[in-house]
Design a protein around this motif. Structure first.
Motif, PDB file in Angstrom:
ATOM      1  N   VAL A  18       2.206  -2.922   9.765  1.00 10.23           N
ATOM      2  CA  VAL A  18       2.478  -2.055   8.610  1.00 10.23           C
ATOM      3  C   VAL A  18       3.457  -2.712   7.658  1.00 10.23           C
ATOM      4  CG1 VAL A  18       3.546   0.119   7.896  1.00 10.23           C
ATOM      5  CG2 VAL A  18       1.910   0.095   9.793  1.00 10.23           C
ATOM      6  N   ARG A  19       4.487  -3.328   8.199  1.00 11.34           N
ATOM      7  CA  ARG A  19       5.512  -3.956   7.349  1.00 11.34           C
ATOM      8  C   ARG A  19       4.964  -5.204   6.659  1.00 11.34           C
ATOM      9  NH1 ARG A  19      11.394  -2.835   9.416  1.00 11.34           N
ATOM     10  NH2 ARG A  19      11.155  -0.791  10.374  1.00 11.34           N
ATOM     11  N   LEU A  20       4.112  -5.939   7.355  1.00  9.71           N
ATOM     12  CA  LEU A  20       3.456  -7.069   6.703  1.00  9.71           C
ATOM     13  C   LEU A  20       2.617  -6.579   5.521  1.00  9.71           C
ATOM     14  CD1 LEU A  20       2.305  -9.307   9.692  1.00  9.71           C
ATOM     15  CD2 LEU A  20       3.866  -9.983   7.850  1.00  9.71           C
ATOM     16  N   GLY A  21       1.978  -5.435   5.704  1.00 10.79           N
ATOM     17  CA  GLY A  21       1.209  -4.852   4.616  1.00 10.79           C
ATOM     18  C   GLY A  21       2.077  -4.493   3.429  1.00 10.79           C
ATOM     19  N   LYS A  22       3.272  -3.966   3.694  1.00 15.43           N
ATOM     20  CA  LYS A  22       4.189  -3.636   2.599  1.00 15.43           C
ATOM     21  C   LYS A  22       4.654  -4.898   1.881  1.00 15.43           C
ATOM     22  CE  LYS A  22       5.871   0.692   4.606  1.00 15.43           C
ATOM     23  NZ  LYS A  22       7.046   1.495   5.034  1.00 15.43           N
ATOM     24  N   ARG A  23       4.840  -5.966   2.631  1.00 13.54           N
ATOM     25  CA  ARG A  23       5.196  -7.242   1.991  1.00 13.54           C
ATOM     26  C   ARG A  23       4.089  -7.673   1.031  1.00 13.54           C
ATOM     27  NH1 ARG A  23       3.648 -12.394   2.758  1.00 13.54           N
ATOM     28  NH2 ARG A  23       5.137 -14.060   2.213  1.00 13.54           N
ATOM     29  N   GLU A  24       2.843  -7.593   1.491  1.00 14.07           N
ATOM     30  CA  GLU A  24       1.726  -7.969   0.629  1.00 14.07           C
ATOM     31  C   GLU A  24       1.636  -7.057  -0.585  1.00 14.07           C
ATOM     32  OE1 GLU A  24      -0.177 -10.666   0.939  1.00 14.07           O
ATOM     33  OE2 GLU A  24       1.156 -11.173   2.616  1.00 14.07           O
ATOM     34  N   GLN A  25       1.892  -5.776  -0.385  1.00 16.20           N
ATOM     35  CA  GLN A  25       1.872  -4.814  -1.495  1.00 16.20           C
ATOM     36  C   GLN A  25       2.918  -5.172  -2.542  1.00 16.20           C
ATOM     37  OE1 GLN A  25       2.488  -0.755  -0.211  1.00 16.20           O
ATOM     38  NE2 GLN A  25       2.866  -0.015  -2.296  1.00 16.20           N
ATOM     39  N   MET A  26       4.105  -5.561  -2.092  1.00 12.78           N
ATOM     40  CA  MET A  26       5.162  -5.938  -3.025  1.00 12.78           C
ATOM     41  C   MET A  26       4.757  -7.168  -3.828  1.00 12.78           C
ATOM     42  SD  MET A  26       8.638  -5.345  -0.791  1.00 12.78           S
ATOM     43  CE  MET A  26       9.707  -5.771  -2.175  1.00 12.78           C
ATOM     44  N   LEU A  27       4.233  -8.169  -3.148  1.00 10.57           N
ATOM     45  CA  LEU A  27       3.840  -9.398  -3.842  1.00 10.57           C
ATOM     46  C   LEU A  27       2.732  -9.128  -4.849  1.00 10.57           C
ATOM     47  CD1 LEU A  27       3.866 -11.883  -0.816  1.00 10.57           C
ATOM     48  CD2 LEU A  27       5.486 -11.828  -2.723  1.00 10.57           C
ATOM     49  N   ALA A  28       1.816  -8.240  -4.484  1.00  7.69           N
ATOM     50  CA  ALA A  28       0.690  -7.938  -5.374  1.00  7.69           C
ATOM     51  C   ALA A  28       1.138  -7.212  -6.638  1.00  7.69           C
ATOM     52  CB  ALA A  28      -0.342  -7.099  -4.632  1.00  7.69           C
ATOM     53  N   THR A  29       2.236  -6.489  -6.558  1.00  8.12           N
ATOM     54  CA  THR A  29       2.729  -5.733  -7.718  1.00  8.12           C
ATOM     55  C   THR A  29       3.891  -6.429  -8.424  1.00  8.12           C
ATOM     56  OG1 THR A  29       4.133  -4.437  -6.232  1.00  8.12           O
ATOM     57  CG2 THR A  29       1.972  -3.523  -6.798  1.00  8.12           C
ATOM     58  N   LEU A  86       6.745  -7.558  -7.088  1.00  6.29           N
ATOM     59  CA  LEU A  86       8.060  -7.359  -6.486  1.00  6.29           C
ATOM     60  C   LEU A  86       8.298  -8.452  -5.450  1.00  6.29           C
ATOM     61  CD1 LEU A  86       7.992  -3.492  -5.993  1.00  6.29           C
ATOM     62  CD2 LEU A  86       9.111  -4.769  -7.837  1.00  6.29           C
ATOM     63  N   GLU A  87       9.511  -8.894  -5.332  1.00  6.95           N
ATOM     64  CA  GLU A  87       9.842  -9.984  -4.412  1.00  6.95           C
ATOM     65  C   GLU A  87      10.443  -9.416  -3.121  1.00  6.95           C
ATOM     66  OE1 GLU A  87       9.965 -12.803  -2.381  1.00  6.95           O
ATOM     67  OE2 GLU A  87       9.454 -13.552  -4.388  1.00  6.95           O
ATOM     68  N   PRO A  88       9.762  -9.580  -1.966  1.00  5.49           N
ATOM     69  CA  PRO A  88      10.324  -9.060  -0.711  1.00  5.49           C
ATOM     70  C   PRO A  88      11.501  -9.890  -0.195  1.00  5.49           C
ATOM     71  CG  PRO A  88       8.251 -10.187  -0.303  1.00  5.49           C
ATOM     72  CD  PRO A  88       8.424 -10.161  -1.784  1.00  5.49           C
ATOM     73  N   LEU A 132      10.654   3.459  -3.387  1.00  4.73           N
ATOM     74  CA  LEU A 132      11.653   3.511  -2.317  1.00  4.73           C
ATOM     75  C   LEU A 132      11.069   4.172  -1.082  1.00  4.73           C
ATOM     76  CD1 LEU A 132      14.992   3.246  -1.884  1.00  4.73           C
ATOM     77  CD2 LEU A 132      14.747   5.728  -1.868  1.00  4.73           C
ATOM     78  N   LYS A 133      10.410   5.308  -1.255  1.00  2.00           N
ATOM     79  CA  LYS A 133       9.836   6.035  -0.121  1.00  2.00           C
ATOM     80  C   LYS A 133       8.721   5.228   0.543  1.00  2.00           C
ATOM     81  CE  LYS A 133       8.706   9.967  -2.036  1.00  2.00           C
ATOM     82  NZ  LYS A 133       8.207  11.362  -2.072  1.00  2.00           N
ATOM     83  N   ASP A 134       7.946   4.494  -0.266  1.00  2.00           N
ATOM     84  CA  ASP A 134       6.802   3.767   0.268  1.00  2.00           C
ATOM     85  C   ASP A 134       7.187   2.446   0.938  1.00  2.00           C
ATOM     86  OD1 ASP A 134       5.145   5.744  -0.636  1.00  2.00           O
ATOM     87  OD2 ASP A 134       4.489   4.668  -2.434  1.00  2.00           O
ATOM     88  N   LEU A 135       8.192   1.758   0.387  1.00  2.00           N
ATOM     89  CA  LEU A 135       8.429   0.366   0.776  1.00  2.00           C
ATOM     90  C   LEU A 135       9.605   0.149   1.718  1.00  2.00           C
ATOM     91  CD1 LEU A 135       7.868  -1.419  -2.664  1.00  2.00           C
ATOM     92  CD2 LEU A 135       6.237  -1.149  -0.783  1.00  2.00           C
ATOM     93  N   VAL A 136      10.609   1.013   1.653  1.00  2.00           N
ATOM     94  CA  VAL A 136      11.844   0.750   2.403  1.00  2.00           C
ATOM     95  C   VAL A 136      11.725   1.266   3.836  1.00  2.00           C
ATOM     96  CG1 VAL A 136      14.323   1.205   2.559  1.00  2.00           C
ATOM     97  CG2 VAL A 136      13.272   0.729   0.328  1.00  2.00           C
ATOM     98  N   ASP A 137      12.082   0.396   4.791  1.00  2.00           N
ATOM     99  CA  ASP A 137      12.087   0.749   6.215  1.00  2.00           C
ATOM    100  C   ASP A 137      13.474   0.498   6.790  1.00  2.00           C
ATOM    101  OD1 ASP A 137       9.199   1.307   6.757  1.00  2.00           O
ATOM    102  OD2 ASP A 137       8.971  -0.774   6.099  1.00  2.00           O
ATOM    103  N   LEU A 138      13.724   1.118   7.950  1.00  2.00           N
ATOM    104  CA  LEU A 138      14.946   0.804   8.680  1.00  2.00           C
ATOM    105  C   LEU A 138      14.980  -0.684   9.001  1.00  2.00           C
ATOM    106  CD1 LEU A 138      15.298   3.744  11.248  1.00  2.00           C
ATOM    107  CD2 LEU A 138      16.492   3.433   9.082  1.00  2.00           C
ATOM    108  N   GLN A 164      20.078   1.785  -9.814  1.00  3.22           N
ATOM    109  CA  GLN A 164      19.093   0.738  -9.601  1.00  3.22           C
ATOM    110  C   GLN A 164      19.102   0.341  -8.129  1.00  3.22           C
ATOM    111  OE1 GLN A 164      20.565  -2.177 -12.551  1.00  3.22           O
ATOM    112  NE2 GLN A 164      18.496  -2.149 -13.408  1.00  3.22           N
ATOM    113  N   TRP A 165      17.949  -0.065  -7.631  1.00  5.42           N
ATOM    114  CA  TRP A 165      17.888  -0.561  -6.264  1.00  5.42           C
ATOM    115  C   TRP A 165      16.825  -1.647  -6.173  1.00  5.42           C
ATOM    116  CZ3 TRP A 165      13.588  -0.632  -3.158  1.00  5.42           C
ATOM    117  CH2 TRP A 165      12.498   0.119  -3.590  1.00  5.42           C
ATOM    118  N   ALA A 166      16.932  -2.457  -5.123  1.00  2.00           N
ATOM    119  CA  ALA A 166      15.940  -3.493  -4.871  1.00  2.00           C
ATOM    120  C   ALA A 166      16.021  -3.907  -3.412  1.00  2.00           C
ATOM    121  CB  ALA A 166      16.156  -4.712  -5.771  1.00  2.00           C
ATOM    122  N   ILE A 167      14.870  -4.278  -2.860  1.00  5.55           N
ATOM    123  CA  ILE A 167      14.884  -4.845  -1.515  1.00  5.55           C
ATOM    124  C   ILE A 167      15.439  -6.263  -1.591  1.00  5.55           C
ATOM    125  CG2 ILE A 167      13.410  -5.722   0.354  1.00  5.55           C
ATOM    126  CD1 ILE A 167      11.689  -3.250   0.076  1.00  5.55           C
TER     127      ILE A 167
END
Length: 500
Positions: free
Chosen positions: A20-31, A33-35, A111-117, A141-144
């Motif tokens: 799941v987290r790898l998927g979020k990384r790919e989602q960030m790169l596709a949009t 955003l830099e993980p 934030l709700k979609d991408l941020v994990d513990l 402002q926030w960023a991973i």
């Protein structure tokens, strides 16, 4: 209240979270955003914010805007407000409040979609106090700052020892004692260096790869140099090189560095360990005992603020005052009920050892005496104690006692039931040193893997004249054990463990 027992996470669950987290990384790169951004605009630390605002009233606003970053260790979303607990490396935490109205719908949903513990997150905003009076950042402002692809362990349960040792990075994230131990080690080393500086010592570095091992009786690790086409030894002690420095005129010298011994591992031994050694020209073993006591007591003060330290289990141990100095032979005679002297025969010592179940692989009188002393006396030492005057045949680098035949001017310091340090009046006569080396070589020829070899280069150095010298050695890992009450695998940040 005790911590809940650690429950190992299910491997399938970890694999699922990882995917799941790898998927979020790919989602960030596709949009776009830099993980794993190269930098985030941090302006201060969580600790500094807490120090600057220790007593804000509930709902107070400071007007101060800061940029901080930390690892997300708790996250809660309630409607259009999210609460993140950010933890920095020191373990300090600060709440970040992310409002739908403050950051906007798109940012809030991301934030709700991408941020994990476990993620490192940067936030910028005003320092405030929440309705409950909790110091917080009202995020604009926030960023991973770094996307965690693996989940954190349960922060409310205790990691087992194997996990703590094998995955120390997790231990440091979740356990304050682990972080405290790292800080304590740094404080100890700084204190040792400061005390040596007060006494005019210079710190040097000596080779860890050596063409011939020496300086202690131990079994070495062997490696091979392709460049020199020769076998080399990982050093078992820095002693012979530090003594060369004394010959060269560096009359007060010390080193804190790694030693390697190809021997057993247990609660007080590690194949790789940090060692302190020091040598003082025109000193002897009495002066080195005084210095060692001062070094340890000042280290305890640096860590605990007192020479009475509190161990991890809550036990108090007093390192203060003047420490006892106990004769090895006299204490053994008293405890065993049999008079034992340097003249006691090998056969008598062997007979005595057999009665109490002691075996010695390469028997000499001195080895029997030391084993018998450990059997009869060691466990009775409850306070820091210098055990004085050891057998000559077990100490080939030590000067013979100035008034007691058959022993050398050596002490071992026992603290908390184990040997913490050792000190000597050094043997500086090259003729006698050669004789001692030759005796060791004979033991080696008989199969003693710990026996020293004749070191011609070291003897040549001694032949240029080494002044009367006192020396001492102390394990840094064991010093941490004495101050903290922890085992050696806890005091070493990344101990050697077998691969799984």
């Amino acid at each position: 209240m005790t911590d809940a027992p650690h429950v190992e996470p299910d491997a399938d669950d970890i694999d699922e979270q990882h995917a799941v987290r790898l998927g979020k990384r790919e989602q960030m790169l596709a949009t776009g955003l830099e993980p794993f951004p190269v930098a985030v605009p941090v302006t201060t630390t969580i600790s500094a914010v807490r120090q600057a605002h220790p007593d804000l009233e509930p709902e107070a606003a400071t007007g101060e805007v800061v940029g901080i970053a930390g690892r997300v260790v708790h996250m809660r979303v309630t409607g259009k407000l999210a609460f993140l607990s950010l933890q920095e490396g020191s373990g300090e935490r600060l709440q970040a409040m992310v409002s739908f109205g403050e950051v906007g719908e798109e940012s809030f949903e991301l934030l709700k979609d991408l941020v994990d513990l476990g993620d490192h997150v940067f936030v910028s905003g005003e320092v405030i106090a929440s309705k409950r009076g909790e110091l917080s950042i009202m995020v604009s402002q926030w960023a991973i700052a770094a996307k965690a692809l693996m989940p954190l362990p349960n922060l409310h349960s205790e990691l087992n020892e194997e996990t703590r040792v094998r995955q120390r990075y997790l231990d440091l994230i979740v356990r304050e004692q682990a972080r405290e131990t790292v800080r304590a080690r740094a404080q100890v080393n700084a204190s040792l260096r400061s005390t040596f500086g007060e006494h005019g010592y210079l710190e040097v570095e000596t080779p860890m790869l050596q063409v011939q091992h020496g300086g202690a009786s131990a079994r070495p690790f062997i490696t091979h140099s392709n460049a020199f086409s020769t076998d080399l030894f990982l050093r078992i002690a820095p002693e012979l090189y530090l003594k060369r420095a004394v010959v060269g005129g560096i009359e007060r010298v010390f080193e804190i560095n790694r030693n390697f011994r190809n021997e057993g591992a247990d609660s007080t031994h590690s194949p790789e360990f940090a060692m302190l050694e020091a040598y003082q020209a025109y000193g002897d073993y009495h002066q080195m005992a005084d210095l060692t006591q001062e070094l340890i007591q000042k280290a305890a003060l640096a860590v605990a603020g007192s020479t009475t330290v509190t161990w991890a289990d809550g036990t108090e141990y007093d390192l203060g005052g003047q420490w006892d100095r106990l004769s090895l032979y006299e204490s053994l005679s008293d405890a065993s009920g049999t008079r034992i002297t340097p003249d006691t025969s090998l056969s008598d010592l062997e007979s005595m050892a057999q009665k109490v179940g002691i075996e010695v692989a390469q028997p000499t009188p001195g080895k029997y005496v030391e084993e018998l002393w450990e059997h009869f006396v060691k466990e009775s030492l409850t306070t820091p104690t210098f055990v004085m005057d050891y057998p000559l045949d077990t100490s080939p680098l030590v000067r013979a006692h100035r008034s007691i035949p058959g022993v050398v001017e050596k002490w071992d310091l026992y603290v908390r039931g184990f040997e913490l340090a050792t000190g000597y009046s050094e043997l500086v006569d090259p003729v006698l040193q050669r004789e001692r080396f030759l005796e060791q070589a004979k033991l080696g020829a008989k199969g003693d893997l710990e026996a020293m070899k004749v070191d011609e280069d070291f003897l040549r150095a001694l032949e240029h004249g080494m002044p009367p010298t006192g020396g001492m050695g102390m394990g840094i890992d064991r010093l941490l054990m004495a101050i903290t009450g922890l085992g050696i695998r806890e005091t070493v940040l990344f101990p050697l463990v077998k691969s799984t």
